[in-house]
Design a protein around this motif. Structure first.
Motif, PDB file in Angstrom:
ATOM      1  N   THR A  42       0.833  -1.212   0.000  1.00 32.13           N
ATOM      2  CA  THR A  42       0.000   0.000   0.000  1.00 32.13           C
ATOM      3  C   THR A  42       0.864   1.257   0.000  1.00 32.13           C
ATOM      4  OG1 THR A  42      -1.805  -1.162   1.071  1.00 32.13           O
ATOM      5  CG2 THR A  42      -1.810   1.220   1.298  1.00 32.13           C
ATOM      6  N   THR A  43       1.965   1.231   0.733  1.00 32.96           N
ATOM      7  CA  THR A  43       2.860   2.408   0.757  1.00 32.96           C
ATOM      8  C   THR A  43       3.360   2.704  -0.651  1.00 32.96           C
ATOM      9  OG1 THR A  43       3.522   1.759   2.977  1.00 32.96           O
ATOM     10  CG2 THR A  43       4.941   3.347   1.870  1.00 32.96           C
ATOM     11  N   MET A  44       3.768   1.639  -1.372  1.00 26.37           N
ATOM     12  CA  MET A  44       4.268   1.841  -2.731  1.00 26.37           C
ATOM     13  C   MET A  44       3.165   2.404  -3.638  1.00 26.37           C
ATOM     14  SD  MET A  44       6.401  -0.759  -5.142  1.00 26.37           S
ATOM     15  CE  MET A  44       5.124  -1.770  -5.854  1.00 26.37           C
ATOM     16  N   MET A  45       1.947   1.872  -3.495  1.00 27.10           N
ATOM     17  CA  MET A  45       0.842   2.338  -4.338  1.00 27.10           C
ATOM     18  C   MET A  45       0.510   3.801  -4.029  1.00 27.10           C
ATOM     19  SD  MET A  45       0.070  -0.059  -6.368  1.00 27.10           S
ATOM     20  CE  MET A  45       1.775  -0.506  -6.349  1.00 27.10           C
ATOM     21  N   LYS A  46       0.551   4.152  -2.726  1.00 27.59           N
ATOM     22  CA  LYS A  46       0.231   5.537  -2.345  1.00 27.59           C
ATOM     23  C   LYS A  46       1.305   6.499  -2.849  1.00 27.59           C
ATOM     24  CE  LYS A  46      -3.055   5.288   1.344  1.00 27.59           C
ATOM     25  NZ  LYS A  46      -3.466   5.796   2.642  1.00 27.59           N
ATOM     26  N   ILE A  47       2.526   6.035  -2.914  1.00 27.30           N
ATOM     27  CA  ILE A  47       3.595   6.892  -3.453  1.00 27.30           C
ATOM     28  C   ILE A  47       3.378   7.081  -4.956  1.00 27.30           C
ATOM     29  CG2 ILE A  47       6.083   6.973  -3.970  1.00 27.30           C
ATOM     30  CD1 ILE A  47       6.526   5.823  -1.121  1.00 27.30           C
ATOM     31  N   ALA A  49       0.567   6.977  -6.423  1.00 23.24           N
ATOM     32  CA  ALA A  49      -0.625   7.828  -6.576  1.00 23.24           C
ATOM     33  C   ALA A  49      -0.402   9.247  -6.060  1.00 23.24           C
ATOM     34  CB  ALA A  49      -1.802   7.189  -5.846  1.00 23.24           C
ATOM     35  N   ASP A  50       0.810   9.548  -5.624  1.00 19.99           N
ATOM     36  CA  ASP A  50       1.169  10.871  -5.121  1.00 19.99           C
ATOM     37  C   ASP A  50       0.431  11.240  -3.822  1.00 19.99           C
ATOM     38  OD1 ASP A  50       2.674  13.207  -5.286  1.00 19.99           O
ATOM     39  OD2 ASP A  50       1.032  14.317  -6.201  1.00 19.99           O
ATOM     40  N   LEU A  51       0.057  10.222  -3.062  1.00 19.52           N
ATOM     41  CA  LEU A  51      -0.604  10.483  -1.787  1.00 19.52           C
ATOM     42  C   LEU A  51       0.407  10.437  -0.639  1.00 19.52           C
ATOM     43  CD1 LEU A  51      -3.837   8.349  -2.282  1.00 19.52           C
ATOM     44  CD2 LEU A  51      -3.586  10.813  -2.516  1.00 19.52           C
ATOM     45  N   LEU A  52       1.580   9.914  -0.926  1.00 20.50           N
ATOM     46  CA  LEU A  52       2.668   9.884   0.062  1.00 20.50           C
ATOM     47  C   LEU A  52       3.936  10.369  -0.624  1.00 20.50           C
ATOM     48  CD1 LEU A  52       2.493   6.470   1.987  1.00 20.50           C
ATOM     49  CD2 LEU A  52       2.162   8.731   2.955  1.00 20.50           C
ATOM     50  N   GLU A  53       4.725  11.072   0.136  1.00 16.58           N
ATOM     51  CA  GLU A  53       5.982  11.608  -0.394  1.00 16.58           C
ATOM     52  C   GLU A  53       7.119  10.667   0.016  1.00 16.58           C
ATOM     53  OE1 GLU A  53       7.782  14.908  -2.349  1.00 16.58           O
ATOM     54  OE2 GLU A  53       5.694  14.882  -1.712  1.00 16.58           O
ATOM     55  N   LEU A  73      -4.588   9.615 -13.356  1.00 14.95           N
ATOM     56  CA  LEU A  73      -4.332   8.468 -12.488  1.00 14.95           C
ATOM     57  C   LEU A  73      -5.309   8.526 -11.322  1.00 14.95           C
ATOM     58  CD1 LEU A  73      -0.934   7.304 -11.148  1.00 14.95           C
ATOM     59  CD2 LEU A  73      -2.612   8.089  -9.521  1.00 14.95           C
ATOM     60  N   THR A  74      -5.761   7.388 -10.887  1.00 13.49           N
ATOM     61  CA  THR A  74      -6.600   7.402  -9.691  1.00 13.49           C
ATOM     62  C   THR A  74      -6.316   6.199  -8.806  1.00 13.49           C
ATOM     63  OG1 THR A  74      -8.821   7.883  -8.883  1.00 13.49           O
ATOM     64  CG2 THR A  74      -8.663   6.244 -10.621  1.00 13.49           C
ATOM     65  N   TYR A  75      -6.649   6.374  -7.534  1.00 12.27           N
ATOM     66  CA  TYR A  75      -6.358   5.347  -6.525  1.00 12.27           C
ATOM     67  C   TYR A  75      -7.646   5.026  -5.774  1.00 12.27           C
ATOM     68  CZ  TYR A  75      -4.479   3.479  -2.107  1.00 12.27           C
ATOM     69  OH  TYR A  75      -4.210   2.704  -1.010  1.00 12.27           O
ATOM     70  N   VAL A  76      -7.971   3.756  -5.709  1.00 14.41           N
ATOM     71  CA  VAL A  76      -9.179   3.337  -4.973  1.00 14.41           C
ATOM     72  C   VAL A  76      -8.760   2.349  -3.887  1.00 14.41           C
ATOM     73  CG1 VAL A  76     -11.501   2.357  -5.180  1.00 14.41           C
ATOM     74  CG2 VAL A  76     -10.438   3.409  -7.163  1.00 14.41           C
TER      75      VAL A  76
ATOM     76  N   THR B 126     -10.907  13.279   9.039  1.00 10.83           N
ATOM     77  CA  THR B 126     -11.884  13.383   7.949  1.00 10.83           C
ATOM     78  C   THR B 126     -11.430  14.379   6.892  1.00 10.83           C
ATOM     79  OG1 THR B 126     -13.503  13.058   9.675  1.00 10.83           O
ATOM     80  CG2 THR B 126     -14.362  13.546   7.511  1.00 10.83           C
ATOM     81  N   GLY B 127     -10.934  15.525   7.327  1.00 17.65           N
ATOM     82  CA  GLY B 127     -10.499  16.567   6.396  1.00 17.65           C
ATOM     83  C   GLY B 127      -9.396  16.070   5.480  1.00 17.65           C
ATOM     84  N   ARG B 128      -8.457  15.350   6.077  1.00 21.77           N
ATOM     85  CA  ARG B 128      -7.349  14.828   5.282  1.00 21.77           C
ATOM     86  C   ARG B 128      -7.849  13.785   4.266  1.00 21.77           C
ATOM     87  NH1 ARG B 128      -2.035  13.513   8.463  1.00 21.77           N
ATOM     88  NH2 ARG B 128      -3.240  14.756   9.898  1.00 21.77           N
ATOM     89  N   GLU B 129      -8.803  12.984   4.729  1.00 16.79           N
ATOM     90  CA  GLU B 129      -9.378  11.963   3.837  1.00 16.79           C
ATOM     91  C   GLU B 129     -10.062  12.621   2.638  1.00 16.79           C
ATOM     92  OE1 GLU B 129     -11.863   8.071   4.842  1.00 16.79           O
ATOM     93  OE2 GLU B 129     -11.584   9.361   6.559  1.00 16.79           O
ATOM     94  N   ILE B 130     -10.788  13.721   2.914  1.00 17.15           N
ATOM     95  CA  ILE B 130     -11.496  14.418   1.830  1.00 17.15           C
ATOM     96  C   ILE B 130     -10.486  14.986   0.828  1.00 17.15           C
ATOM     97  CG2 ILE B 130     -13.020  16.371   1.276  1.00 17.15           C
ATOM     98  CD1 ILE B 130     -14.188  15.935   4.182  1.00 17.15           C
ATOM     99  N   ILE B 131      -9.436  15.605   1.351  1.00  8.79           N
ATOM    100  CA  ILE B 131      -8.421  16.195   0.468  1.00  8.79           C
ATOM    101  C   ILE B 131      -7.760  15.097  -0.375  1.00  8.79           C
ATOM    102  CG2 ILE B 131      -6.140  17.318   0.474  1.00  8.79           C
ATOM    103  CD1 ILE B 131      -7.190  19.065   2.734  1.00  8.79           C
ATOM    104  N   GLU B 132      -7.482  13.974   0.275  1.00  6.96           N
ATOM    105  CA  GLU B 132      -6.830  12.860  -0.420  1.00  6.96           C
ATOM    106  C   GLU B 132      -7.714  12.336  -1.557  1.00  6.96           C
ATOM    107  OE1 GLU B 132      -5.620   8.917   1.527  1.00  6.96           O
ATOM    108  OE2 GLU B 132      -4.027  10.294   2.081  1.00  6.96           O
TER     109      GLU B 132
END
Lengths: 231, 238
Positions: A42-47, A49-53, A73-76, B126-132
């Motif tokens: 998940t960490t790799m996928m979030k990186i 997806a640009d959700l983790l730096e 790109l999207t992440y679910v 919640t706020g962070r989840e929405i932004i994400e």
């Protein structure tokens, strides 16, 4: 060509949770990310997806810096946040963000509602849905804008067996029809064999094998063999 | 027991006599509390959201400061306000002491941390989840901000109505900075305190009933906006 990860490192509380030296995920195919809990999937996928730096490293997509395709790109995840609105509005949201014409939005949302067989839910508030229904809505929402890359974390985690088949066939057909690059994080080996073309196997934050799915049916490494047998 | 019943009977007579003094006190209370709540919401909502959603060094210390400020003693706030706005204070020349404006300032100082604290605590996850999720769906900054406010609307309403409840029921600070001057700075709570000390239970009870009614109306408004199912909306469990 594809998504190239170079020297990606992520550290949490002084501990390295991800350390990927070199990984290229091919485009237009379905790649499964397999591995035990805490292996960094998940960490790799979030990186990606640009959700983790990441602490270091870079991601290149078809020779370009990755941020150029972020819009496509999207992440679910299996517990994706749904807006406090109707199912229809949730699916329409990415199209509204892109300021598409109302007639197009209506047509596209109807298509997705039909594809996921959720017509009976369209006027319901998304917060009132069951776990499986929420999963279907978040997947439909993610597909609304035809992303180039679709990253799914445990796509069928809350879904009953009847709908697992539907989700899997939908992902297959999207990949075939739109050539969408799909990355699937899963624990389920059988599912990855059904869906994926290639599999990346991770352990302790590192990629230990990246091969065609056929290889994983009789892997050489003892650890992978055991994992495949148990999952 | 008898004096309580007499007090209740007298209270209803007073309420339905539409006594000018009583209703001017009620209107002033609503005006002061409403103004201070609006000011506090304008400061507290963005501040709580911004500090709640963003990660930065010192966030834990800031949250401790917020929680401490949420429980500020009203008399201390009143005292500090008086020291600042009294004739010999730094803002003495403005002439705010014993005015409704002074009461609004004191109540704003009390209510702002409450609104900020509630929004801060509840918007962290919640706020962070929405932004994400907005980011993964391709929303730009403007769309993300609109979604954030829309999604957190019930929370913002809860914080604001809680702030209003605190403001309208507060007595210590407004007594100190307003002085409970008849026809000028007398509000419901200071009136109840004064009437009670004078043994006028009927007027105290009358004012108490009105205060409770206002509180009930504001909370009913909150309930209808967040828990009501008229428009199919439901509050998300924070």
């Amino acid at each position: 060509m594809g998504i190239k990860l170079e020297n990606i490192k992520k550290i949490y509380n002084g501990k390295t949770v991800l350390n990927v030296k070199n990984l290229t995920i091919k485009e237009n195919i379905i790649t499964g990310i397999l591995g035990p809990n805490g292996s960094g999937k998940t960490t790799m996928m979030k990186i990606i997806a640009d959700l983790l730096e990441p602490e270091s490293g870079r991601i290149i997509y078809n020779g370009q810096y990755f941020n150029k395709i972020k819009d496509n790109l999207t992440y679910v995840s299996h517990n994706s946040y749904l807006f406090n609105d109707t199912v229809y509005e949730n699916i329409a949201a990415p199209l509204k963000f892109r300021e598409k014409e109302n007639s197009y939005i209506e047509k596209r949302v109807k298509e997705l509602i039909k594809m996921f067989k959720i017509d009976y839910l369209k006027d319901k508030n998304a917060l009132n849905l069951s776990g499986g229904e929420k999963q279907k809505v978040s997947l439909a929402r993610a597909l609304s804008f035809n992303p180039e890359i679709l990253i799914i974390d445990e796509p069928t985690a809350n879904i009953d067996p009847n709908f697992i088949k539907l989700i899997e066939s939908t992902l297959k057909s999207i990949n075939e029809k739109y050539k969408t690059t799909i990355l699937i994080v899963t624990h389920n080996t059988a599912q990855s064999f059904r869906l994926c073309d290639e599999i990346v196997f991770m352990k302790d934050g590192c990629v230990i094998e990246h091969k065609n799915k056929e290889y994983f049916k009789s892997p050489e490494k003892e650890f992978i063999k055991e994992f495949v047998r148990l999952n | 027991m008898e004096y309580i019943l007499e007090g209740v009977e007298g209270a209803f007579k007073l309420i339905f006599s539409f006594d000018r003094e009583i209703y001017s006190i009620v209107l002033l209370s609503i005006y002061v509390s409403f103004a201070s709540t609006i000011i506090s919401a304008f400061i507290g909502v963005p501040l709580g959201l911004l500090t709640g959603i963003k990660d930065f060094r010192g966030k834990t210390t800031l949250s401790k400061i917020y929680y401490t400020a949420m429980g500020l003693p009203p008399v201390v706030v009143g005292l500090v306000t008086v020291l600042i706005i009294s004739r010999s204070g730094p803002l003495g020349s403005v002439g705010l002491i014993y005015t409704p404006t002074a009461m609004i300032i004191a109540q704003s100082l009390l209510v702002t941390p409450i609104i900020t604290g509630i929004v801060f605590t509840n918007s962290k996850d919640t706020g962070r989840e929405i932004i994400e999720i907005c980011k993964t769906l391709g929303a730009n900054r403007k769309h993300t901000f609109i979604k954030l406010i829309k999604e957190l609307k019930p929370l913002i309403l809860v914080a604001t109505v809680t702030g209003f409840g605190r403001a309208i029921s507060e007595v210590g600070a407004v007594m100190i900075v307003g002085g409970n001057i008849k026809g000028h700075t007398r509000v419901m709570t200071t009136f109840i305190a004064m009437s009670n000390s004078m043994g006028n239970y009927d007027t105290s009870i009358a004012m108490g009933i009105i205060l409770l009614t206002i509180s009930f109306i504001s909370n009913s408004f909150l309930y209808n906006r967040t828990m009501g199912d008229n428009n199919g909306y439901k509050i998300r469990k924070y």
